[in-house]
Design a protein around this motif. Sequence first.
Motif, PDB file in Angstrom:
ATOM      1  N   ASP A   1       0.824  -1.279  -0.185  1.00  0.00           N
ATOM      2  CA  ASP A   1      -0.059   0.015  -0.139  1.00  0.00           C
ATOM      3  C   ASP A   1       1.049   1.179   0.154  1.00  0.00           C
ATOM      4  OD1 ASP A   1      -2.333  -1.713  -0.094  1.00  0.00           O
ATOM      5  OD2 ASP A   1      -2.399  -1.561   2.237  1.00  0.00           O
ATOM      6  N   ASP A   2       2.108   0.990   0.480  1.00  0.00           N
ATOM      7  CA  ASP A   2       3.014   2.330   0.768  1.00  0.00           C
ATOM      8  C   ASP A   2       3.668   2.491  -0.659  1.00  0.00           C
ATOM      9  OD1 ASP A   2       4.839   0.520   0.999  1.00  0.00           O
ATOM     10  OD2 ASP A   2       5.572   0.943   2.999  1.00  0.00           O
ATOM     11  N   GLY A   3       3.501   1.688  -1.520  1.00  0.00           N
ATOM     12  CA  GLY A   3       4.411   1.611  -2.708  1.00  0.00           C
ATOM     13  C   GLY A   3       5.745   0.752  -2.888  1.00  0.00           C
ATOM     14  N   SER A   4       5.945   0.386  -1.682  1.00  0.00           N
ATOM     15  CA  SER A   4       7.308  -0.450  -1.659  1.00  0.00           C
ATOM     16  C   SER A   4       7.103  -1.895  -2.056  1.00  0.00           C
ATOM     17  CB  SER A   4       7.508  -0.796  -0.180  1.00  0.00           C
ATOM     18  OG  SER A   4       6.647  -1.540   0.825  1.00  0.00           O
ATOM     19  N   SER A   5       8.167  -2.325  -2.642  1.00  0.00           N
ATOM     20  CA  SER A   5       8.204  -3.690  -3.271  1.00  0.00           C
ATOM     21  C   SER A   5       8.133  -4.976  -2.158  1.00  0.00           C
ATOM     22  CB  SER A   5       9.605  -4.005  -3.949  1.00  0.00           C
ATOM     23  OG  SER A   5       9.491  -5.274  -4.530  1.00  0.00           O
ATOM     24  N   VAL A   6       7.153  -5.683  -2.191  1.00  0.00           N
ATOM     25  CA  VAL A   6       6.972  -6.836  -1.213  1.00  0.00           C
ATOM     26  C   VAL A   6       6.465  -8.156  -1.874  1.00  0.00           C
ATOM     27  CG1 VAL A   6       6.522  -5.225   0.772  1.00  0.00           C
ATOM     28  CG2 VAL A   6       4.602  -6.005  -0.598  1.00  0.00           C
ATOM     29  N   ILE A   7       6.646  -9.252  -1.290  1.00  0.00           N
ATOM     30  CA  ILE A   7       6.272 -10.533  -1.584  1.00  0.00           C
ATOM     31  C   ILE A   7       4.711 -10.471  -1.688  1.00  0.00           C
ATOM     32  CG2 ILE A   7       8.163 -11.946  -1.181  1.00  0.00           C
ATOM     33  CD1 ILE A   7       6.706 -12.670   1.617  1.00  0.00           C
ATOM     34  N   SER A   8       4.178 -10.837  -2.906  1.00  0.00           N
ATOM     35  CA  SER A   8       2.712 -10.730  -3.094  1.00  0.00           C
ATOM     36  C   SER A   8       2.130 -11.939  -3.621  1.00  0.00           C
ATOM     37  CB  SER A   8       2.563  -9.531  -3.874  1.00  0.00           C
ATOM     38  OG  SER A   8       2.824 -10.024  -5.454  1.00  0.00           O
ATOM     39  N   GLU A   9       2.800 -12.812  -4.279  1.00  0.00           N
ATOM     40  CA  GLU A   9       1.906 -14.012  -4.558  1.00  0.00           C
ATOM     41  C   GLU A   9       2.867 -15.136  -4.666  1.00  0.00           C
ATOM     42  OE1 GLU A   9       0.231 -13.547  -8.741  1.00  0.00           O
ATOM     43  OE2 GLU A   9       1.031 -11.675  -8.767  1.00  0.00           O
ATOM     44  N   VAL A  10       2.232 -16.404  -4.323  1.00  0.00           N
ATOM     45  CA  VAL A  10       2.948 -17.656  -4.458  1.00  0.00           C
ATOM     46  C   VAL A  10       2.829 -18.468  -5.837  1.00  0.00           C
ATOM     47  CG1 VAL A  10       3.107 -19.933  -3.344  1.00  0.00           C
ATOM     48  CG2 VAL A  10       2.235 -18.085  -2.158  1.00  0.00           C
ATOM     49  N   VAL A  11       3.965 -18.742  -6.414  1.00  0.00           N
ATOM     50  CA  VAL A  11       3.884 -19.290  -7.665  1.00  0.00           C
ATOM     51  C   VAL A  11       4.402 -20.872  -7.898  1.00  0.00           C
ATOM     52  CG1 VAL A  11       4.240 -17.035  -8.930  1.00  0.00           C
ATOM     53  CG2 VAL A  11       6.290 -18.382  -8.249  1.00  0.00           C
ATOM     54  N   TYR A  12       5.135 -21.055  -6.723  1.00  0.00           N
ATOM     55  CA  TYR A  12       5.281 -22.462  -6.573  1.00  0.00           C
ATOM     56  C   TYR A  12       5.624 -23.014  -5.165  1.00  0.00           C
ATOM     57  CZ  TYR A  12       8.033 -26.975  -7.732  1.00  0.00           C
ATOM     58  OH  TYR A  12       8.394 -28.136  -7.987  1.00  0.00           O
ATOM     59  N   THR A  13       5.002 -24.121  -4.710  1.00  0.00           N
ATOM     60  CA  THR A  13       5.351 -24.657  -3.552  1.00  0.00           C
ATOM     61  C   THR A  13       5.720 -26.233  -3.500  1.00  0.00           C
ATOM     62  OG1 THR A  13       3.016 -25.381  -3.497  1.00  0.00           O
ATOM     63  CG2 THR A  13       3.510 -23.404  -2.674  1.00  0.00           C
ATOM     64  N   ILE A  14       6.594 -26.405  -2.358  1.00  0.00           N
ATOM     65  CA  ILE A  14       7.190 -27.818  -2.204  1.00  0.00           C
ATOM     66  C   ILE A  14       6.459 -28.082  -0.760  1.00  0.00           C
ATOM     67  CG2 ILE A  14       8.977 -29.115  -1.439  1.00  0.00           C
ATOM     68  CD1 ILE A  14       9.120 -29.175  -4.203  1.00  0.00           C
ATOM     69  N   ASP A  15       5.980 -29.229  -0.634  1.00  0.00           N
ATOM     70  CA  ASP A  15       5.275 -29.716   0.873  1.00  0.00           C
ATOM     71  C   ASP A  15       5.915 -31.063   0.968  1.00  0.00           C
ATOM     72  OD1 ASP A  15       3.827 -31.505  -0.457  1.00  0.00           O
ATOM     73  OD2 ASP A  15       2.044 -30.409  -0.750  1.00  0.00           O
ATOM     74  N   ASN A  16       5.734 -31.567   2.123  1.00  0.00           N
ATOM     75  CA  ASN A  16       6.287 -32.806   2.486  1.00  0.00           C
ATOM     76  C   ASN A  16       5.982 -34.105   1.346  1.00  0.00           C
ATOM     77  OD1 ASN A  16       7.795 -31.661   4.547  1.00  0.00           O
ATOM     78  ND2 ASN A  16       5.877 -31.958   5.896  1.00  0.00           N
ATOM     79  N   THR A  17       4.789 -33.872   0.764  1.00  0.00           N
ATOM     80  CA  THR A  17       4.636 -35.052  -0.067  1.00  0.00           C
ATOM     81  C   THR A  17       5.219 -34.842  -1.533  1.00  0.00           C
ATOM     82  OG1 THR A  17       2.325 -35.480   0.998  1.00  0.00           O
ATOM     83  CG2 THR A  17       2.894 -36.472  -1.177  1.00  0.00           C
ATOM     84  N   THR A  18       5.069 -33.674  -1.890  1.00  0.00           N
ATOM     85  CA  THR A  18       5.708 -33.229  -3.350  1.00  0.00           C
ATOM     86  C   THR A  18       7.125 -33.188  -3.425  1.00  0.00           C
ATOM     87  OG1 THR A  18       5.515 -30.849  -2.792  1.00  0.00           O
ATOM     88  CG2 THR A  18       3.811 -31.907  -4.140  1.00  0.00           C
ATOM     89  N   LYS A  19       7.862 -33.297  -2.178  1.00  0.00           N
ATOM     90  CA  LYS A  19       9.318 -33.427  -2.039  1.00  0.00           C
ATOM     91  C   LYS A  19       9.517 -34.831  -3.136  1.00  0.00           C
ATOM     92  CE  LYS A  19      10.780 -31.388   2.300  1.00  0.00           C
ATOM     93  NZ  LYS A  19      11.285 -31.778   3.463  1.00  0.00           N
ATOM     94  N   THR A  20       8.738 -35.499  -2.955  1.00  0.00           N
ATOM     95  CA  THR A  20       9.037 -36.808  -3.903  1.00  0.00           C
ATOM     96  C   THR A  20       8.925 -36.526  -5.408  1.00  0.00           C
ATOM     97  OG1 THR A  20       6.582 -37.599  -3.823  1.00  0.00           O
ATOM     98  CG2 THR A  20       8.037 -38.501  -1.996  1.00  0.00           C
TER      99      THR A  20
END
Length: 302
Positions: free
Chosen positions: A153-172
């Motif tokens: 909101d203040d115009g600064s650059s911040v993380i905003s979207e998740v594009v890829y995840t690894i969880d304990n099952t997809t580690k395989t």
Amino acid sequence: MANIIAVIWDFDKTLVDGYMQDPMFEEYGIDSKQFWAEVNSTLDQYEKQHLRVNKDVFYLNYFIKYAKEGIFKGLNNQRLNGFGKTQQFYPGVPEFLKETKELLKGEDKYAELGIQVEHYIISTGFAEVIRGSQLMPYLDGVWGCELLDGTADDGSSVISEVVYTIDNTTKTRAVFEINKGIGKLDGIDVNSKIPKELRRVRMENMIYIADGPSDIPAFSVIKQNGGATFAIYPKGDVRAMQQVDQMRADGRVDMYAEADYSPNTTANMWITQKIREMAERMLKAEKDRVAAAASPSPRHIT
């Protein structure tokens, strides 16, 4: 097929003493217990609504929320990368990765066949933190959660979207991507049909190292396919030791040790020995293959 030995690591509590997010909480003055309690409370609410939520990576939403609200002010990918430099590794970690990476390079019998060691990290944490760490020069691949930067909101650059995840099952899934050479060989993806003997890193040439039950799916895949599995616990933590000992008793892991990779420790010696055993097995297989293909020498007829 390449003659590759892949040493595959978890990150939190396997290579670092604690969690990769700890330096972030300290930097921003956040009580980590309170943060995780809030995350878990929300998860409980969603479960009561009969919603399916991925518990391993749901926390990412809170990091994005806190970043946008200014609690994690200015937390973007550049900052995440910077937090990689503040990670507190267990004794001997960077040196051990470097040492094992170069372990076989000085021996001609291995060099002739291209037998070499590669290191990979598969984590449910932030991939960008790992990339910013001092381990990166010794890594051949990183699997972790990936986020895009946006604008607060203040115009600064911040993380905003998740594009890829690894969880304990997809580690395989990541294990199979290493197995097939995703990112190393052009035109290959995880669904490509490749005979086991032609895959870039055969499962029996993998060593998987992690700290607990959440890695059982990956432990199982590698162990069932002939690879080696090793569990780590923090020095002096009796409950963690009992946990990994039970995993050994259940056949999940081959061996376990305190989280210390310094010379002459169990972890250092066991992993090094497994690498050498795998290299010798590759060497023998190649000699047997050549011998089987060679035609017999002509002899005088008597």
